[in-house]
Design a protein around this motif. Structure first.
Motif, mmCIF file in Angstrom:
data_model
loop_
_atom_site.group_PDB
_atom_site.id
_atom_site.type_symbol
_atom_site.label_atom_id
_atom_site.label_comp_id
_atom_site.label_asym_id
_atom_site.label_seq_id
_atom_site.Cartn_x
_atom_site.Cartn_y
_atom_site.Cartn_z
ATOM 1 N N UNK A 191 24.602 16.683 96.743
ATOM 2 C CA UNK A 191 25.398 16.411 95.502
ATOM 3 C C UNK A 191 24.136 16.022 94.251
ATOM 4 N N UNK A 192 23.360 14.920 94.736
ATOM 5 C CA UNK A 192 22.417 14.581 93.989
ATOM 6 C C UNK A 192 21.537 15.870 93.334
ATOM 7 N N UNK A 193 21.054 16.657 94.168
ATOM 8 C CA UNK A 193 20.385 17.888 93.888
ATOM 9 C C UNK A 193 21.020 18.692 92.637
ATOM 10 N N UNK A 194 22.394 18.879 92.954
ATOM 11 C CA UNK A 194 23.242 19.505 92.006
ATOM 12 C C UNK A 194 23.308 18.913 90.746
ATOM 13 N N UNK A 195 23.609 17.565 90.636
ATOM 14 C CA UNK A 195 23.884 16.876 89.458
ATOM 15 C C UNK A 195 22.229 16.822 88.638
ATOM 16 N N UNK A 196 21.238 16.658 89.574
ATOM 17 C CA UNK A 196 19.968 16.641 88.714
ATOM 18 C C UNK A 196 19.531 17.927 88.127
ATOM 19 N N UNK A 197 20.072 19.245 88.614
ATOM 20 C CA UNK A 197 19.770 20.368 88.024
ATOM 21 C C UNK A 197 20.275 20.236 86.621
ATOM 22 N N UNK A 198 21.234 19.438 86.101
ATOM 23 C CA UNK A 198 21.756 19.326 84.842
ATOM 24 C C UNK A 198 21.186 18.004 84.165
ATOM 25 N N UNK A 199 20.266 17.215 85.081
ATOM 26 C CA UNK A 199 19.764 16.079 84.545
ATOM 27 C C UNK A 199 18.213 15.933 84.271
ATOM 28 N N UNK A 200 17.488 16.582 85.145
ATOM 29 C CA UNK A 200 16.244 16.713 84.969
ATOM 30 C C UNK A 200 15.388 15.515 85.319
ATOM 31 N N UNK A 201 15.900 14.463 86.191
ATOM 32 C CA UNK A 201 15.140 13.224 86.368
ATOM 33 C C UNK A 201 14.087 13.440 87.461
ATOM 34 N N UNK A 234 11.782 24.590 98.431
ATOM 35 C CA UNK A 234 12.552 23.611 97.590
ATOM 36 C C UNK A 234 12.427 22.209 98.181
ATOM 37 N N UNK A 235 12.372 21.328 97.035
ATOM 38 C CA UNK A 235 11.852 19.911 97.230
ATOM 39 C C UNK A 235 12.957 19.297 96.146
ATOM 40 N N UNK A 236 12.697 18.057 96.284
ATOM 41 C CA UNK A 236 13.434 16.933 95.324
ATOM 42 C C UNK A 236 12.994 17.489 93.994
ATOM 43 N N UNK A 237 11.658 17.996 93.865
ATOM 44 C CA UNK A 237 11.036 18.181 92.627
ATOM 45 C C UNK A 237 11.647 19.495 91.666
ATOM 46 N N UNK A 238 12.472 20.531 92.620
ATOM 47 C CA UNK A 238 12.706 21.606 92.279
ATOM 48 C C UNK A 238 13.976 21.424 91.309
ATOM 49 N N UNK A 239 14.678 20.502 91.616
ATOM 50 C CA UNK A 239 15.860 20.142 90.568
ATOM 51 C C UNK A 239 15.380 19.967 89.391
ATOM 52 N N UNK A 240 14.433 19.187 89.069
ATOM 53 C CA UNK A 240 13.735 18.830 87.789
ATOM 54 C C UNK A 240 13.422 20.040 87.085
ATOM 55 N N UNK A 241 12.491 20.937 87.872
ATOM 56 C CA UNK A 241 12.113 22.114 87.428
ATOM 57 C C UNK A 241 13.151 23.282 86.935
ATOM 58 N N UNK A 242 14.257 23.121 87.889
ATOM 59 C CA UNK A 242 15.452 23.968 87.641
ATOM 60 C C UNK A 242 15.915 23.519 86.165
ATOM 61 N N UNK A 243 16.205 22.227 86.009
ATOM 62 C CA UNK A 243 16.493 21.968 84.982
ATOM 63 C C UNK A 243 15.791 22.164 83.665
ATOM 64 N N UNK A 244 14.545 21.971 83.406
ATOM 65 C CA UNK A 244 13.768 22.517 82.430
ATOM 66 C C UNK A 244 13.664 24.178 82.209
ATOM 67 N N UNK A 245 13.847 24.790 83.421
ATOM 68 C CA UNK A 245 13.906 26.173 83.052
ATOM 69 C C UNK A 245 15.261 26.758 82.491
ATOM 70 N N UNK A 246 16.322 26.111 83.259
ATOM 71 C CA UNK A 246 17.466 26.622 82.693
ATOM 72 C C UNK A 246 17.962 26.376 81.185
#
Length: 333
Positions: free
Chosen positions: A161-171, A273-285
């Motif tokens: 859940x935190x990963x999905x949330x952070x894909x739209x927050x980029x923390x 994939x790691x915790x950092x991937x969600x932040x990179x995902x946010x920036x890319x998307x």
């Protein structure tokens, strides 16, 4: 003991004394760890920074064994740093690892130069990085992860859940874990818009990001509770397994330079994939959705466009799809 200077740190003393390079590195680390010197922004040095200097000192000790003598500051110049760079590259290190170690060495040399201990300023030091393979999660992969039933494993469910949330927050991961410990303190209303608002641990700057619809749904479903605080190592362990269970297992070709030689490996995407991937995902998307870059950088906390662009990982195919509707590709002759 060399006196400490508030301007240059511990690297101050009479120029007719020979200084062992590692002695200066250890003095810098001690002064940084005890708060006797601060960063250029007036903050305490982070453990990660001094850990990098200690790693450099370990390699210099090995180099001293290799050449059979201690490295003295007055021996260091352009020729020496190129020899050292060639040797350290030969220790089977990745190119970016070598670049980071050489950057730490340059910082010590520049401090010594500012203190009048050496005429060499660090000019000409070889510091070359490469853009390595780094993945991000597509919308389809985020959907697959979001729909994955992990209710049988509480730890994996909250990480998912935190990963999905952070894909739209980029923390950054440390900010995300702080958020998970007390999400209500991070959520604010601004002119009728719900936002995530916080001070970044790394940069000490404010970040304000609109709370996404999926983020709000996750918070409500969990009753704003992610349980006891946990480490990023636990996060990384669970997110790799969750993505594997979600079927994100395509093979990724990875190319990087190790020991001065380009090497290629193939790994399943879920393993990368790691915790950092969600932040990179946010920036890319958000980049792919044509948000203004300056606005994106304010949300991610990047100070320069060059550092921000290292996060963006849209593939050539995705870039082609993005620009396909441009008038240029529809010109008639």
């Amino acid at each position: 003991m060399i006196p400490i200077s508030k301007k240059t740190g511990p690297l101050v003393g009479p120029v007719n004394i020979r200084y062992r390079l590692n002695g200066l590195i250890y003095q810098f680390v001690h002064a940084a760890q005890t708060g006797q010197i601060l960063t250029k922004d007036g903050n305490r040095f982070k453990p990660r920074s001094t850990d990098g200097h200690l790693a450099l000192a370990r390699y210099i000790r090995e180099y001293e064994k290799h050449i059979g003598k201690n490295v003295q500051l007055d021996e260091i110049g352009v020729a020496w740093v190129h020899k050292f760079a060639a040797w350290i590259t030969g220790q089977d290190l990745a190119k970016n690892t070598v670049a980071n170690l050489m950057a730490k060495l340059k910082s010590i040399i520049r401090r010594a130069h500012s203190a009048g201990l050496t005429p060499y300023s660090g000019m000409g030091m070889p510091i070359s990085k490469e853009l390595t393979t780094a993945v991000f999660s597509s919308i389809e992969e985020i959907k697959a992860l979001h729909r994955l039933d992990c209710s049988w494993n509480y730890g994996r469910e909250r990480v998912k859940d935190l990963y999905v949330l952070n894909c739209f927050a980029g923390m950054r991961i440390m900010d995300l874990l702080d958020f998970a410990a007390d999400p209500r303190s991070y959520i604010h209303m601004m002119d009728g818009v719900t936002v995530i608002r916080y001070i970044s641990r790394k940069t000490q700057s404010e970040a304000v990001i609109p709370l996404s619809k999926i983020g709000a749904e996750i918070l409500d479903r969990r009753n704003w509770d992610f349980g006891k605080k946990f480490s990023y190592q636990v996060f990384n362990k669970h997110i790799k397994k969750a993505f594997r269970e979600a079927g994100v297992t395509e093979n990724i070709r990875m190319v990087r330079t190790v020991g001065g030689v380009r090497k290629e490996t193939v790994r399943a995407k879920c393993e990368l994939i790691s915790s950092h991937t969600a932040r990179r995902t946010f920036a890319t998307l958000v980049e792919l959705h044509d948000l203004q870059r300056s606005s994106i950088m304010q949300m991610t906390g990047h100070m320069t466009e060059s550092s921000y662009l290292t996060y963006v990982r849209n593939t050539p195919s995705q870039n082609a799809m993005k620009v396909a509707k441009h008038d240029f590709f529809h010109l008639k002759l």
